[in-house]
Structure formats: C-alpha cells, structure tokens
Write a protein that holds these residues in place. Structure first.
Motif, PDB file in Angstrom:
ATOM      1  N   SER A  31      89.664  35.491 -91.543  1.00 36.41           N
ATOM      2  CA  SER A  31      88.958  36.157 -92.562  1.00 36.41           C
ATOM      3  C   SER A  31      88.145  37.077 -91.937  1.00 36.41           C
ATOM      4  CB  SER A  31      87.991  35.108 -93.149  1.00 36.41           C
ATOM      5  OG  SER A  31      87.146  34.159 -92.290  1.00 36.41           O
ATOM      6  N   THR A  81      89.425  45.578 -94.515  1.00 29.26           N
ATOM      7  CA  THR A  81      88.773  45.880 -95.901  1.00 29.26           C
ATOM      8  C   THR A  81      87.924  46.934 -95.624  1.00 29.26           C
ATOM      9  OG1 THR A  81      89.239  43.796 -96.856  1.00 29.26           O
ATOM     10  CG2 THR A  81      87.570  45.053 -97.956  1.00 29.26           C
ATOM     11  N   LEU A  83      82.794  41.761 -99.027  1.00 28.34           N
ATOM     12  CA  LEU A  83      83.869  41.477 -98.129  1.00 28.34           C
ATOM     13  C   LEU A  83      84.844  40.135 -98.685  1.00 28.34           C
ATOM     14  CD1 LEU A  83      81.927  41.471 -94.728  1.00 28.34           C
ATOM     15  CD2 LEU A  83      83.420  43.273 -95.678  1.00 28.34           C
ATOM     16  N   PRO A  84      86.148  40.296 -98.246  1.00 30.64           N
ATOM     17  CA  PRO A  84      87.087  39.376 -98.748  1.00 30.64           C
ATOM     18  C   PRO A  84      86.417  37.992 -97.945  1.00 30.64           C
ATOM     19  CG  PRO A  84      88.079  40.743 -97.184  1.00 30.64           C
ATOM     20  CD  PRO A  84      86.795  41.324 -97.719  1.00 30.64           C
ATOM     21  N   GLY A  85      86.697  36.801 -98.460  1.00 26.07           N
ATOM     22  CA  GLY A  85      86.115  35.459 -97.883  1.00 26.07           C
ATOM     23  C   GLY A  85      84.771  35.133 -98.190  1.00 26.07           C
ATOM     24  N   LEU A  86      83.851  36.158 -98.432  1.00 24.41           N
ATOM     25  CA  LEU A  86      82.242  35.875 -98.745  1.00 24.41           C
ATOM     26  C   LEU A  86      82.138  35.733-100.190  1.00 24.41           C
ATOM     27  CD1 LEU A  86      80.585  37.811 -95.989  1.00 24.41           C
ATOM     28  CD2 LEU A  86      81.147  35.331 -95.977  1.00 24.41           C
ATOM     29  N   LEU A 133      83.014  33.000 -91.904  1.00 21.10           N
ATOM     30  CA  LEU A 133      83.918  33.782 -91.552  1.00 21.10           C
ATOM     31  C   LEU A 133      84.691  33.262 -90.347  1.00 21.10           C
ATOM     32  CD1 LEU A 133      82.889  37.717 -92.166  1.00 21.10           C
ATOM     33  CD2 LEU A 133      84.622  36.020 -93.733  1.00 21.10           C
ATOM     34  N   ARG A 146      90.567  40.097 -91.819  1.00 18.75           N
ATOM     35  CA  ARG A 146      90.937  40.586 -93.103  1.00 18.75           C
ATOM     36  C   ARG A 146      89.467  41.374 -93.763  1.00 18.75           C
ATOM     37  NH1 ARG A 146      91.253  36.216 -97.151  1.00 18.75           N
ATOM     38  NH2 ARG A 146      91.065  38.036 -98.897  1.00 18.75           N
ATOM     39  N   LEU A 175      82.158  51.060 -98.703  1.00 22.46           N
ATOM     40  CA  LEU A 175      81.583  49.794 -97.950  1.00 22.46           C
ATOM     41  C   LEU A 175      81.130  49.724 -96.623  1.00 22.46           C
ATOM     42  CD1 LEU A 175      80.948  46.718 -98.860  1.00 22.46           C
ATOM     43  CD2 LEU A 175      83.387  46.411 -98.283  1.00 22.46           C
TER      44      LEU A 175
END
Lengths: 202, 202
Positions: free
Chosen positions: B27, B34, A20-23, B23, B30, B42
């Motif tokens: 985020s 995603t 995941l973005p941000g992790l 998060l 986002r 995912l």
C-alpha cells in the motif's frame, strides 16, 4: 468532522492523509499521531522526501514511467533488450514486473485502459505512441501485460489489431494457476484457462 | 527490496510511507504512486502540511495533548468545566472522546500504561503530574478513561490508590454492551459486566 482538541494544522494533515489509498479517516488519524510522535525520525524526513519527489520526479516521455530523469532509467539502460516492449496499464504494474526480474526489456505504460463507460479512447492512453515505437525495426516483440480483467483484455485485443500490420510478434502473459494457489479456491475461469493451456510435464 | 525502475527518491518515499501505521510495503507503493500522479492537489499540499506540523506542533506541558500552542486549546478553553479531569492513555483517545462530545472537561494524557514487562513505571507516564493537578481545589472529579485492557485497568487501579487521600471523586467509564452490538458476538467478560451493572429500565 473537526477535532476542536487538535490544532487546525493537524486536522489538515489528517484530511490530506485520508486521501491516500489504503488510509481511511481512522487510520489517517493514527498515521498523523505517529507522525507527530516521530517528528525527527519520520515526519520531517517524509516531508522532505515528498518535496524532493514533487520537485524532481517527472513522467518519461518515451514509456510513461515515473522517474527523476526523462527518458527514464529503464529507457536509457543499455543493458536491456531493445527488441522487446512490455505494455502495462500502470506504473505499479511496471514495478511489479521489475520485482519479478525475469525479463530485462523496455516498457510502455498506457496509464489506463480503453473504456466506453469512462469515455477513454485509444488515443487517451497513448496507443498511437506505442504503434510508433513498435515501428522501430529494432523492436521484434510486444508483450501485452494487461490485467486479466475485461477492460485489460479489451485493450489488449485492440492493441493486437493495431499491431497486426507491423513486423512484430505480439504475445501475452500466460493464464493459469498462480504459484502457491489451491485449486479449490480458484474461480472457474482460471481453472478453465489452466486446463486449456496445459503443458507437457517434461 | 529496491526498485531499479523508479528513482531513488521514490524508493525513499515508499520506504518512509511504509513506516506509517496501516500502510504495508504494497500500500506504500500505491500511496507513492498516487502522490506522484496528484502532484499539485495532494503531494505538495501534504508535504507542506507535514512541514507545518513539524514546525509548529508541540506537546502541551499541562495535559500532554498535541497542539500548536502550549498550554493547548483544550487547557485554555474557558468554556470547559475546570472541575473534571478525564485521564486517557493516548492523544488518540482524547480525540475519540472529543468526537463523542459528551463532556466539555479537561484531559490528562498519560502517553502509555504502567507495564512491568516494558519497565514502564508510574513516573514514566506522568502520574505524579496528574496527582499534582488533582490537588488543585477546583478539581472535584477525575474520570479514568483507560482502555478496557489488562494494562489499562492496572494503571486505573494504581491511579485510584494514588488519588485515594485526595478530596476528589474518582470515576471510570461504564462497561457493557456497545451501542449497535449483538449479544451473540460479544465475549463473556463484556456480557458479565453488562449483567452485573444492569440498570432499571425507567
């Protein structure tokens, strides 16, 4: 990196969370541990919410927004002004503009920008569909709300050319000092735009 | 803040994602986007992994680790040294020590620290169970691997007192300069510990 001390199920969860973005790997481990500790209040509801979104959410065939209906809630909302289409790069930009709640208009989500480097051409981001929508006599204005980046502005220029022959006004977002911004911290480009586009004080 | 432009399912997903550590609201949006874009690769695997973890993961009744079996993989691992118990505050600390892979020992996860402020007493964090485990004649050493914080060290001191009458060696992690650390950036406490606990150069 494997965690022999945790079950392979937790390892798999961490690996997926890290995508995941941000992790990153470290925050994915923290997130996995929080999920395990908050099984009833967070883990199970989140798993259910994801399954629900996976089953029901779809891309709007008109504007490219994501929603559970097609056409999406925005496209079928009769209270919105049908004469304005706001063109954005991404669904996140649509959400951001909706949070500002200034214009109740329709949108067109490109899903990217024209990019010679990535080989993304005008048709890959549905500019043809935008032109088709703009041919509708009800549409009077197309607002180009692309990011103020090279790719965004290249795309905006291309769209302007494509819409030139049509009977629509093409506009773009104002450039300038962000609200709350301090001049000292702004780049020269922003300051130049703010000076060049100065307005009467009224 | 609601997103009229997204379905309520996506809003709910964002709200739940924002509760994960690391998060924030931005985020989380986002991440949700995603997930929607990477439905097959995912979103669905992550939903399945969460459901699986929710169904199968449990807390080890011996050491407090999280795993799909009880007792956990670490506790039943016959290749580990049964004479050493490493005491940690949290499962994340157990994972961190396992990644260092220096000692193949058993663990005891407290799940917190003694804290007068939060009203957490010795029995809330299972120190009684640790003492019971340390009474086993096979156990010769208890390594206190608490965080180098006031709460962690208070808890370590308390445990030392409780284990005093037992026939076990109580040890603690070394304090000093972290590997790769630059003296200029370290606090006085760390430098004092590193000087006081200096070793022959060999």
């Amino acid at each position: 990196m494997t965690l022999a001390a945790a079950g392979s199920e937790i390892e798999r969860l961490i690996a997926l969370l890290a995508r995941l973005p941000g992790l990153g790997p470290r925050s994915a481990r923290r997130a996995a541990l929080t999920l395990v500790k908050k099984r009833e209040t967070l883990l199970l509801p989140l798993a259910a919410a994801m399954a629900e979104v996976g089953e029901r959410v779809t891309v709007c065939s008109v504007c490219g927004n994501v929603d559970t209906t097609d056409p999406c809630t925005v496209c079928v909302d009769a209270s919105r002004d049908p004469s304005v289409i706001i063109v954005v790069e991404d669904v996140a930009d649509l959400w951001a503009l909706e949070r500002a709640s200034v214009m109740r208009a329709r949108y067109h989500v490109l899903g990217g920008t024209i990019s010679a480097l990535d080989g993304t051409g005008p048709e890959d981001i549905g500019i043809g569909r935008l032109v088709e929508r703009a041919l509708d006599p009800a549409v009077r204005e197309v607002v180009l709300a692309m990011n103020a980046t090279v790719e965004g502005q290249t795309t905006a220029h291309y769209i302007t050319e494509r819409l030139e022959p049509l009977a629509v006004t093409v506009s773009r977002l104002a450039s300038g000092v962000p609200i709350g911004g301090e001049l000292d911290y702004l780049d020269e480009g922003t300051l130049a735009a703010a000076l060049n586009q100065r307005r009467p004080f009224r």
